[in-house]
Design a protein around this motif. Structure first.
Motif, mmCIF file in Angstrom:
data_model
loop_
_atom_site.group_PDB
_atom_site.id
_atom_site.type_symbol
_atom_site.label_atom_id
_atom_site.label_comp_id
_atom_site.label_asym_id
_atom_site.label_seq_id
_atom_site.Cartn_x
_atom_site.Cartn_y
_atom_site.Cartn_z
ATOM 1 N N SER A 21 42.690 15.659 101.707
ATOM 2 C CA SER A 21 42.613 17.121 101.780
ATOM 3 C C SER A 21 42.811 17.737 100.395
ATOM 4 C CB SER A 21 43.676 17.651 102.746
ATOM 5 O OG SER A 21 44.969 17.302 102.286
ATOM 6 N N ASP A 181 41.327 13.260 106.695
ATOM 7 C CA ASP A 181 41.050 13.878 107.994
ATOM 8 C C ASP A 181 40.539 12.827 108.990
ATOM 9 O OD1 ASP A 181 38.308 13.476 107.471
ATOM 10 O OD2 ASP A 181 38.020 15.517 106.751
ATOM 11 N N ASP A 182 40.414 13.235 110.262
ATOM 12 C CA ASP A 182 40.051 12.287 111.319
ATOM 13 C C ASP A 182 38.705 11.620 111.060
ATOM 14 O OD1 ASP A 182 42.402 12.826 112.595
ATOM 15 O OD2 ASP A 182 41.539 14.136 114.128
#
Length: 266
Positions: A21, A181-182
Motif C-alpha cells: 500500500s 492487498d488481497d
C-alpha cells in the motif's frame, strides 16, 4: 515477488519487490522462499551464493527432513519449525501430501479412491485451515515473524518440501502484515504454479499415461485460490482479521510487528 534463477534450489523466490500500500514495496534480498534445500550447492550456484543467507527456517516434518536433509550454507544457521508436528493435516498415509506425491500418484486407482471426486481439494482445505489453527503451525509462523523482525537474522529463507503450501501461507502472512492487498496476496500465492508444475512434470505425465485423472495430479501438485481462501476464512472466523491472528494466534507483539515493517518495507 521475483523468481531467482537458481540451479540447485527449486522454486526459489525473493519476496522483495512485491507491491504494498502507498506505493511502497518489500525490500529485496531479505526474505526468500523455496522448496527443500537437499540439493543446494553454493559453490556451483552463484545465484544462491550471492544471496548471503544467514538464516534458514525449515517447515518440514521429521520424516521429510530425514529423507531429504537440507544443505545449508556454511555461515547460515538452520531453525526447525515443523508446521505439521500436530499431525492435524496429513495425507492418507499420515504424511504431508507434498512428501508423498510419488506414492499417491503411483496408482491411479488408489488415487481415485482417496482423492477423486473433489476429495483432494477438500483435503487441502482442511490442511490450510490447520495452518492457521494448530499449535505447531502457530509456533512455526511465530518463529518466522520473530526472526524476520530481527536484523541479526540477515537474509532469511523459509521453505517446506515443494515450497507451495506451508511456505505459501507463511509468505501470505508476511506480505499481508507488510500491507499487500488481497489481490496481490492471491497473485503472489498462485505465482509458484509454473515452477512447481515444472518440477513435478515427469510425475504428472507418468500418472496420466497410466490412466490417472490429470485433475487429481494438478490438485496435489499445484495451488488453487480455494486453498488460500480456506486459510483466510479460518483467520476471519477465528480472529476477525490478519492483525488479530498475528497478535492473538501467533502471540506476536506490536513492537515485533513494527520492527518487521521497519526492516522489510522499502
Amino acid at each position: 515477488m521475483t523468481a531467482t534463477p537458481a540451479t540447485t534450489v527449486a522454486n526459489l523466490r525473493d519476496l522483495g519487490g512485491t507491491p504494498l500500500s502507498g506505493g511502497r514495496t518489500v525490500r529485496p534480498g531479505l526474505v526468500l522462499r523455496s522448496g527443500q534445500l537437499d540439493r543446494l550447492d553454493v559453490d556451483s550456484d552463484p545465484a544462491v551464493a550471492a544471496l548471503g543467507l544467514r538464516t534458514v527456517i525449515d517447515f518440514r516434518t521429521d520424516a521429510e527432513r530425514a529423507d531429504h536433509p537440507d544443505r545449508v550454507p556454511a555461515d547460515a544457521r538452520l531453525l526447525i519449525a515443523d508446521v505439521l508436528a500436530d499431525k492435524m493435516s496429513s495425507g492418507p498415509a499420515g504424511m504431508p501430501v507434498a512428501a508423498q506425491l510419488k506414492d499417491l500418484l503411483s496408482d491411479p486407482a488408489v488415487a481415485e479412491e482417496h482423492l477423486g471426486g473433489g476429495k483432494a481439494q477438500a483435503l487441502f482445505g482442511g490442511v490450510y485451515r490447520s495452518l492457521v489453527s494448530s499449535a505447531s503451525a502457530q509456533a512455526s509462523y511465530r518463529t518466522l515473524l520473530t526472526e524476520l523482525a530481527d536484523p541479526r537474522s540477515g537474509p532469511l529463507l523459509f521453505h517446506c518440501t515443494a515450497g507451495k503450501d506451508r511456505t505459501g501461507w507463511g509468505a501470505t502472512v508476511v506480505l499481508s502484515l507488510l500491507g499487500a492487498d488481497d489481490e496481490t496476496l492471491m497473485s503472489e500465492y498462485l505465482s509458484v504454479n509454473p515452477a512447481v508444475r515444472q518440477a513435478f512434470a515427469p510425475m504428472i505425465e507418468g500418472f496420466t499415461a497410466a490412466g490417472g485423472d490429470p485433475d487429481i495430479a494438478l490438485a496435489l501438485i499445484g495451488v488453487f485460490p480455494s486453498y488460500l481462501e480456506a486459510a483466510m476464512d479460518e483467520v476471519n472466523t477465528r480472529y476477525g482479521s490478519m492483525e488479530k491472528y498475528v497478535r492473538e494466534g501467533l502471540g506476536i507483539s506490536d513492537e515485533t510487528v513494527e520492527a518487521l515493517r521497519a526492516r522489510l518495507i522499502d
